[in-house]
Design a protein around this motif. Structure first.
Motif, PDB file in Angstrom:
ATOM      1  N   GLU A   3       0.803  -1.213   0.000  1.00  0.00           N
ATOM      2  CA  GLU A   3       0.000   0.000   0.000  1.00  0.00           C
ATOM      3  C   GLU A   3       0.839   1.268   0.000  1.00  0.00           C
ATOM      4  OE1 GLU A   3      -3.351   0.037  -0.316  1.00  0.00           O
ATOM      5  OE2 GLU A   3      -3.144  -2.132  -0.548  1.00  0.00           O
ATOM      6  N   GLU A   4       2.065   1.166   0.492  1.00  0.00           N
ATOM      7  CA  GLU A   4       2.923   2.339   0.616  1.00  0.00           C
ATOM      8  C   GLU A   4       3.191   2.950  -0.763  1.00  0.00           C
ATOM      9  OE1 GLU A   4       6.903   3.343   3.146  1.00  0.00           O
ATOM     10  OE2 GLU A   4       6.800   1.415   2.157  1.00  0.00           O
ATOM     11  N   THR A   5       3.239   4.276  -0.809  1.00  0.00           N
ATOM     12  CA  THR A   5       3.489   4.923  -2.096  1.00  0.00           C
ATOM     13  C   THR A   5       4.983   5.007  -2.369  1.00  0.00           C
ATOM     14  OG1 THR A   5       3.670   7.149  -1.183  1.00  0.00           O
ATOM     15  CG2 THR A   5       1.447   6.382  -1.785  1.00  0.00           C
ATOM     16  N   LEU A   6       5.315   5.211  -3.610  1.00  0.00           N
ATOM     17  CA  LEU A   6       6.716   5.385  -3.989  1.00  0.00           C
ATOM     18  C   LEU A   6       7.343   6.549  -3.244  1.00  0.00           C
ATOM     19  CD1 LEU A   6       6.629   4.972  -7.856  1.00  0.00           C
ATOM     20  CD2 LEU A   6       7.831   3.530  -6.242  1.00  0.00           C
ATOM     21  N   GLN A   7       6.592   7.651  -3.159  1.00  0.00           N
ATOM     22  CA  GLN A   7       7.134   8.839  -2.518  1.00  0.00           C
ATOM     23  C   GLN A   7       7.430   8.589  -1.045  1.00  0.00           C
ATOM     24  OE1 GLN A   7       4.524   8.740  -4.571  1.00  0.00           O
ATOM     25  NE2 GLN A   7       4.989  10.139  -6.240  1.00  0.00           N
ATOM     26  N   ASP A   8       6.531   7.895  -0.337  1.00  0.00           N
ATOM     27  CA  ASP A   8       6.758   7.590   1.081  1.00  0.00           C
ATOM     28  C   ASP A   8       7.984   6.703   1.254  1.00  0.00           C
ATOM     29  OD1 ASP A   8       4.548   9.058   1.777  1.00  0.00           O
ATOM     30  OD2 ASP A   8       3.228   7.320   2.017  1.00  0.00           O
ATOM     31  N   PHE A   9       8.102   5.692   0.393  1.00  0.00           N
ATOM     32  CA  PHE A   9       9.248   4.797   0.470  1.00  0.00           C
ATOM     33  C   PHE A   9      10.540   5.559   0.211  1.00  0.00           C
ATOM     34  CE2 PHE A   9      12.381   2.011  -1.515  1.00  0.00           C
ATOM     35  CZ  PHE A   9      12.521   1.067  -0.510  1.00  0.00           C
ATOM     36  N   SER A  10      10.532   6.401  -0.799  1.00  0.00           N
ATOM     37  CA  SER A  10      11.739   7.150  -1.148  1.00  0.00           C
ATOM     38  C   SER A  10      12.185   8.061  -0.018  1.00  0.00           C
ATOM     39  CB  SER A  10      11.509   7.976  -2.411  1.00  0.00           C
ATOM     40  OG  SER A  10      11.313   7.117  -3.494  1.00  0.00           O
ATOM     41  N   LYS A  11      11.222   8.684   0.660  1.00  0.00           N
ATOM     42  CA  LYS A  11      11.574   9.562   1.789  1.00  0.00           C
ATOM     43  C   LYS A  11      12.222   8.767   2.919  1.00  0.00           C
ATOM     44  CE  LYS A  11       7.934  12.882   0.865  1.00  0.00           C
ATOM     45  NZ  LYS A  11       6.570  13.263   1.211  1.00  0.00           N
ATOM     46  N   LYS A  12      11.685   7.566   3.197  1.00  0.00           N
ATOM     47  CA  LYS A  12      12.207   6.737   4.287  1.00  0.00           C
ATOM     48  C   LYS A  12      13.509   6.041   3.934  1.00  0.00           C
ATOM     49  CE  LYS A  12       9.035   3.864   5.238  1.00  0.00           C
ATOM     50  NZ  LYS A  12       7.979   2.956   5.616  1.00  0.00           N
ATOM     51  N   ASN A  13      13.632   5.618   2.694  1.00  0.00           N
ATOM     52  CA  ASN A  13      14.752   4.763   2.310  1.00  0.00           C
ATOM     53  C   ASN A  13      15.574   5.336   1.174  1.00  0.00           C
ATOM     54  OD1 ASN A  13      14.093   2.360   4.009  1.00  0.00           O
ATOM     55  ND2 ASN A  13      12.204   2.521   2.856  1.00  0.00           N
ATOM     56  N   GLY A  14      15.590   6.633   1.057  1.00  0.00           N
ATOM     57  CA  GLY A  14      16.341   7.265  -0.020  1.00  0.00           C
ATOM     58  C   GLY A  14      17.792   6.821  -0.009  1.00  0.00           C
ATOM     59  N   LEU A  15      18.351   6.699  -1.154  1.00  0.00           N
ATOM     60  CA  LEU A  15      19.710   6.199  -1.281  1.00  0.00           C
ATOM     61  C   LEU A  15      20.564   7.273  -1.949  1.00  0.00           C
ATOM     62  CD1 LEU A  15      20.910   3.412  -0.557  1.00  0.00           C
ATOM     63  CD2 LEU A  15      20.583   2.761  -2.935  1.00  0.00           C
ATOM     64  N   PRO A  16      21.226   8.122  -1.163  1.00  0.00           N
ATOM     65  CA  PRO A  16      22.101   9.108  -1.793  1.00  0.00           C
ATOM     66  C   PRO A  16      23.282   8.382  -2.426  1.00  0.00           C
ATOM     67  CG  PRO A  16      22.337   9.192   0.594  1.00  0.00           C
ATOM     68  CD  PRO A  16      21.251   8.189   0.287  1.00  0.00           C
ATOM     69  N   LEU A  17      23.551   8.699  -3.664  1.00  0.00           N
ATOM     70  CA  LEU A  17      24.581   7.962  -4.397  1.00  0.00           C
ATOM     71  C   LEU A  17      25.931   8.630  -4.214  1.00  0.00           C
ATOM     72  CD1 LEU A  17      22.501   7.265  -7.602  1.00  0.00           C
ATOM     73  CD2 LEU A  17      22.835   5.800  -5.614  1.00  0.00           C
ATOM     74  N   ASN A  18      26.409   8.615  -2.963  1.00  0.00           N
ATOM     75  CA  ASN A  18      27.658   9.316  -2.657  1.00  0.00           C
ATOM     76  C   ASN A  18      28.762   8.414  -2.111  1.00  0.00           C
ATOM     77  OD1 ASN A  18      26.525   8.814  -0.214  1.00  0.00           O
ATOM     78  ND2 ASN A  18      26.368  10.934   0.437  1.00  0.00           N
ATOM     79  N   THR A  19      28.518   7.120  -2.090  1.00  0.00           N
ATOM     80  CA  THR A  19      29.554   6.166  -1.675  1.00  0.00           C
ATOM     81  C   THR A  19      29.527   4.980  -2.631  1.00  0.00           C
ATOM     82  OG1 THR A  19      28.113   4.838  -0.250  1.00  0.00           O
ATOM     83  CG2 THR A  19      29.221   6.739   0.783  1.00  0.00           C
ATOM     84  N   ILE A  20      30.613   4.246  -2.685  1.00  0.00           N
ATOM     85  CA  ILE A  20      30.654   3.077  -3.562  1.00  0.00           C
ATOM     86  C   ILE A  20      29.613   2.041  -3.132  1.00  0.00           C
ATOM     87  CG2 ILE A  20      32.552   1.943  -2.308  1.00  0.00           C
ATOM     88  CD1 ILE A  20      31.886   1.811  -6.107  1.00  0.00           C
TER      89      ILE A  20
END
Length: 187
Positions: free
Chosen positions: A50-67
């Motif tokens: 049921e969770e929306t993409l936006q909610d998931f992204s806010k909780k589990n965002g993956l900043p691409l700043n490390t290998i």
């Protein structure tokens, strides 16, 4: 790759890959990918969440700043890309696996952004919905190319023929049920 950070990522990856820490590093990445894929992306693709993409992204965002983050993101994006390509999933009026992958991975909804763009266009005395939609599609195509080609270091022509995919990425995809899909993509 076009991203200047990739030189550092390649050096870091090579160091870790050739170190005694590789096994635990790889295990950690696989476990994180398994959790993200099984607990969210796969359920979401199967309409079981049921969770929306936006909610998931806010909780589990993956900043691409490390290998490590880049390697996790690569696996998730590969799984999305192959899953969408082989099952012909079209979620956002798109027939482009790259754009679908971008939208899901970044938690972006094409229809929501289109609505915003149309409101802007009508405010500016322009109500050409089709041209606004085509413009947004072009913008999404550029964003998808930037994510996949620049930030994650894929050459999508290579990926489609299964070159440019790291051995551990291929193993992870196989362990997560993509083996049949990958065999089909090779032929």
């Amino acid at each position: 790759p076009k991203n200047k950070k990739w030189k550092d990522y390649i050096i870091n990856y090579t160091k870790i890959r050739n170190s005694i820490e590789w096994e635990s590093f790889e295990k950690n990445i696989s476990e994180r990918c398994n959790k993200m894929w099984n607990d969210y992306y796969l359920k979401w693709l199967n309409s079981e969440l049921e969770e929306t993409l936006q909610d998931f992204s806010k909780k589990n965002g993956l900043p691409l700043n490390t290998i490590k983050a880049v390697l996790i993101a690569r696996r998730i994006c590969l799984a999305l890309y192959f899953r969408i390509t082989t099952s012909k999933i079209t979620l956002y009026k798109y027939d482009d696996s790259r754009i679908e992958t971008y939208c899901i991975f970044r938690g972006v909804n094409f229809d929501d952004e289109l609505g915003t763009e149309i409101k802007k266009a009508t405010t500016e005395k322009t109500d050409k919905k089709n041209s606004v939609e085509e413009g947004l599609k072009a913008k999404f195509k550029l964003r998808a190319s930037n994510l996949l080609n620049t930030e994650l270091g894929f050459n999508l022509d290579d990926v489609a023929s299964f070159d440019g995919v790291l051995p551990e990425e291929r193993n992870w995809l196989n362990r997560n049920g993509m083996n049949q899909k990958l065999k089909n993509r090779r032929s």
